[in-house]
Design a protein around this motif. Structure first.
Motif, PDB file in Angstrom:
ATOM      1  N   SER A 112      -3.289   5.972   0.783  1.00 26.23           N
ATOM      2  CA  SER A 112      -3.723   5.992   2.176  1.00 26.23           C
ATOM      3  C   SER A 112      -4.452   4.681   2.453  1.00 26.23           C
ATOM      4  O   SER A 112      -4.833   3.953   1.525  1.00 26.23           O
ATOM      5  CB  SER A 112      -4.668   7.171   2.433  1.00 26.23           C
ATOM      6  OG  SER A 112      -5.894   6.962   1.753  1.00 26.23           O
ATOM      7  N   ARG A 113      -4.663   4.396   3.710  1.00 19.49           N
ATOM      8  CA  ARG A 113      -5.398   3.186   4.066  1.00 19.49           C
ATOM      9  C   ARG A 113      -6.822   3.266   3.494  1.00 19.49           C
ATOM     10  O   ARG A 113      -7.359   2.279   3.011  1.00 19.49           O
ATOM     11  CB  ARG A 113      -5.418   3.018   5.587  1.00 19.49           C
ATOM     12  CG  ARG A 113      -5.904   1.659   6.021  1.00 19.49           C
ATOM     13  CD  ARG A 113      -5.762   1.446   7.504  1.00 19.49           C
ATOM     14  NE  ARG A 113      -4.364   1.204   7.838  1.00 19.49           N
ATOM     15  CZ  ARG A 113      -3.710   1.844   8.803  1.00 19.49           C
ATOM     16  NH1 ARG A 113      -4.297   2.751   9.520  1.00 19.49           N
ATOM     17  NH2 ARG A 113      -2.447   1.551   9.057  1.00 19.49           N
ATOM     18  N   SER A 114      -7.401   4.442   3.524  1.00 21.18           N
ATOM     19  CA  SER A 114      -8.752   4.636   3.001  1.00 21.18           C
ATOM     20  C   SER A 114      -8.799   4.361   1.495  1.00 21.18           C
ATOM     21  O   SER A 114      -9.708   3.677   0.998  1.00 21.18           O
ATOM     22  CB  SER A 114      -9.221   6.058   3.304  1.00 21.18           C
ATOM     23  OG  SER A 114     -10.457   6.305   2.710  1.00 21.18           O
ATOM     24  N   GLU A 115      -7.821   4.880   0.754  1.00 23.21           N
ATOM     25  CA  GLU A 115      -7.770   4.661  -0.695  1.00 23.21           C
ATOM     26  C   GLU A 115      -7.605   3.183  -1.023  1.00 23.21           C
ATOM     27  O   GLU A 115      -8.291   2.647  -1.901  1.00 23.21           O
ATOM     28  CB  GLU A 115      -6.618   5.447  -1.313  1.00 23.21           C
ATOM     29  CG  GLU A 115      -6.800   6.944  -1.283  1.00 23.21           C
ATOM     30  CD  GLU A 115      -5.528   7.694  -1.655  1.00 23.21           C
ATOM     31  OE1 GLU A 115      -5.677   8.755  -2.277  1.00 23.21           O
ATOM     32  OE2 GLU A 115      -4.411   7.232  -1.321  1.00 23.21           O
ATOM     33  N   TRP A 171      -6.928  -1.882   8.460  1.00 21.24           N
ATOM     34  CA  TRP A 171      -6.127  -1.525   9.640  1.00 21.24           C
ATOM     35  C   TRP A 171      -5.810  -2.780  10.442  1.00 21.24           C
ATOM     36  O   TRP A 171      -4.673  -2.984  10.868  1.00 21.24           O
ATOM     37  CB  TRP A 171      -6.874  -0.498  10.505  1.00 21.24           C
ATOM     38  CG  TRP A 171      -6.148  -0.205  11.777  1.00 21.24           C
ATOM     39  CD1 TRP A 171      -5.114   0.660  11.957  1.00 21.24           C
ATOM     40  CD2 TRP A 171      -6.369  -0.822  13.057  1.00 21.24           C
ATOM     41  NE1 TRP A 171      -4.687   0.638  13.267  1.00 21.24           N
ATOM     42  CE2 TRP A 171      -5.445  -0.272  13.961  1.00 21.24           C
ATOM     43  CE3 TRP A 171      -7.267  -1.789  13.517  1.00 21.24           C
ATOM     44  CZ2 TRP A 171      -5.378  -0.644  15.293  1.00 21.24           C
ATOM     45  CZ3 TRP A 171      -7.202  -2.158  14.855  1.00 21.24           C
ATOM     46  CH2 TRP A 171      -6.271  -1.588  15.722  1.00 21.24           C
ATOM     47  N   LYS A 231     -13.453  -2.725   4.171  1.00 15.01           N
ATOM     48  CA  LYS A 231     -13.736  -1.647   5.113  1.00 15.01           C
ATOM     49  C   LYS A 231     -12.391  -1.159   5.640  1.00 15.01           C
ATOM     50  O   LYS A 231     -11.458  -1.945   5.813  1.00 15.01           O
ATOM     51  CB  LYS A 231     -14.604  -2.142   6.261  1.00 15.01           C
ATOM     52  CG  LYS A 231     -15.995  -2.524   5.816  1.00 15.01           C
ATOM     53  CD  LYS A 231     -16.822  -2.975   6.984  1.00 15.01           C
ATOM     54  CE  LYS A 231     -18.219  -3.343   6.511  1.00 15.01           C
ATOM     55  NZ  LYS A 231     -19.056  -3.775   7.617  1.00 15.01           N
ATOM     56  N   SER A 232     -12.290   0.135   5.883  1.00 16.50           N
ATOM     57  CA  SER A 232     -11.021   0.717   6.333  1.00 16.50           C
ATOM     58  C   SER A 232     -10.535   0.072   7.620  1.00 16.50           C
ATOM     59  O   SER A 232      -9.341  -0.170   7.789  1.00 16.50           O
ATOM     60  CB  SER A 232     -11.172   2.228   6.524  1.00 16.50           C
ATOM     61  OG  SER A 232      -9.922   2.809   6.767  1.00 16.50           O
ATOM     62  N   ASP A 233     -11.457  -0.231   8.538  1.00 18.81           N
ATOM     63  CA  ASP A 233     -11.022  -0.846   9.791  1.00 18.81           C
ATOM     64  C   ASP A 233     -10.507  -2.262   9.569  1.00 18.81           C
ATOM     65  O   ASP A 233      -9.640  -2.740  10.290  1.00 18.81           O
ATOM     66  CB  ASP A 233     -12.119  -0.799  10.853  1.00 18.81           C
ATOM     67  CG  ASP A 233     -13.362  -1.591  10.484  1.00 18.81           C
ATOM     68  OD1 ASP A 233     -13.715  -1.641   9.289  1.00 18.81           O
ATOM     69  OD2 ASP A 233     -13.987  -2.164  11.390  1.00 18.81           O
ATOM     70  N   SER A 248      -8.317   0.616   0.861  1.00 18.07           N
ATOM     71  CA  SER A 248      -9.522  -0.116   1.264  1.00 18.07           C
ATOM     72  C   SER A 248     -10.565  -0.082   0.158  1.00 18.07           C
ATOM     73  O   SER A 248     -11.176  -1.099  -0.163  1.00 18.07           O
ATOM     74  CB  SER A 248     -10.123   0.491   2.539  1.00 18.07           C
ATOM     75  OG  SER A 248      -9.251   0.353   3.612  1.00 18.07           O
ATOM     76  N   LYS A 249     -10.754   1.097  -0.420  1.00 20.73           N
ATOM     77  CA  LYS A 249     -11.732   1.226  -1.511  1.00 20.73           C
ATOM     78  C   LYS A 249     -11.311   0.412  -2.718  1.00 20.73           C
ATOM     79  O   LYS A 249     -12.129  -0.277  -3.330  1.00 20.73           O
ATOM     80  CB  LYS A 249     -11.892   2.704  -1.893  1.00 20.73           C
ATOM     81  CG  LYS A 249     -12.638   3.508  -0.861  1.00 20.73           C
ATOM     82  CD  LYS A 249     -12.704   4.970  -1.237  1.00 20.73           C
ATOM     83  CE  LYS A 249     -13.291   5.769  -0.082  1.00 20.73           C
ATOM     84  NZ  LYS A 249     -13.198   7.209  -0.313  1.00 20.73           N
ATOM     85  N   GLU A 250     -10.024   0.472  -3.076  1.00 17.41           N
ATOM     86  CA  GLU A 250      -9.524  -0.281  -4.234  1.00 17.41           C
ATOM     87  C   GLU A 250      -9.711  -1.785  -4.047  1.00 17.41           C
ATOM     88  O   GLU A 250      -9.999  -2.502  -4.993  1.00 17.41           O
ATOM     89  CB  GLU A 250      -8.047   0.021  -4.471  1.00 17.41           C
ATOM     90  CG  GLU A 250      -7.770   1.414  -4.972  1.00 17.41           C
ATOM     91  CD  GLU A 250      -8.166   1.626  -6.419  1.00 17.41           C
ATOM     92  OE1 GLU A 250      -7.959   0.727  -7.256  1.00 17.41           O
ATOM     93  OE2 GLU A 250      -8.699   2.702  -6.704  1.00 17.41           O
ATOM     94  N   ARG A 298       0.827  -1.206   0.000  1.00 20.71           N
ATOM     95  CA  ARG A 298       0.000   0.000   0.000  1.00 20.71           C
ATOM     96  C   ARG A 298       0.860   1.254   0.000  1.00 20.71           C
ATOM     97  O   ARG A 298       0.657   2.173  -0.792  1.00 20.71           O
ATOM     98  CB  ARG A 298      -0.930   0.009   1.225  1.00 20.71           C
ATOM     99  CG  ARG A 298      -1.748   1.289   1.340  1.00 20.71           C
ATOM    100  CD  ARG A 298      -2.647   1.287   2.549  1.00 20.71           C
ATOM    101  NE  ARG A 298      -1.975   1.216   3.817  1.00 20.71           N
ATOM    102  CZ  ARG A 298      -1.372   2.247   4.430  1.00 20.71           C
ATOM    103  NH1 ARG A 298      -1.317   3.430   3.849  1.00 20.71           N
ATOM    104  NH2 ARG A 298      -0.821   2.090   5.623  1.00 20.71           N
TER     105      ARG A 298
END
Length: 101
Positions: free
Chosen positions: A21-24, A37, A32-34, A26-28, A15
């Motif tokens: 980012s973790r959010s980006e 993580w 879920k972002s958590d 996660s979407k790809e 990543r």
């Protein structure tokens, strides 16, 4: 040189090497972002379907061989993620010095 990264370290390295980012990420990956993580911190272990989905994503498939074996095959498009967050550290031990006397 044997580095032996853990699965959480491998996921995070992929990543970060893509500057996501973790959010980006996660979407790809459709996570879920958590969840991402938890995978990156070792709080949870991704199942084979999650790992397969990550490594089959067009942006990350170049890391598949490295992720599973820590080997690379540049001629086949298989590379290792950049180890940027490891800095310029020397991974080899310095030679031992013996003092005479």
């Amino acid at each position: 040189m044997i580095l032996n990264f853990t699965t959480p370290e491998r996921i995070k390295l992929m990543r970060e090497s893509e500057r996501m980012s973790r959010s980006e990420a996660s979407k790809e990956w459709g996570l879920k972002s958590d969840a991402l993580w938890r995978y990156e911190t070792g709080k949870a272990v991704p199942n084979i379907d999650v790992v397969t989905s990550m490594l089959n994503h067009p942006r990350f498939e170049k890391y598949a061989l490295w992720f599973t074996t820590e080997k690379i095959a540049p001629e086949a498009g298989q590379i290792a993620p950049a180890l940027a967050h490891f800095g310029q550290e020397n991974l080899e031990s310095p030679p031992l010095r013996k003092n005479a006397g």
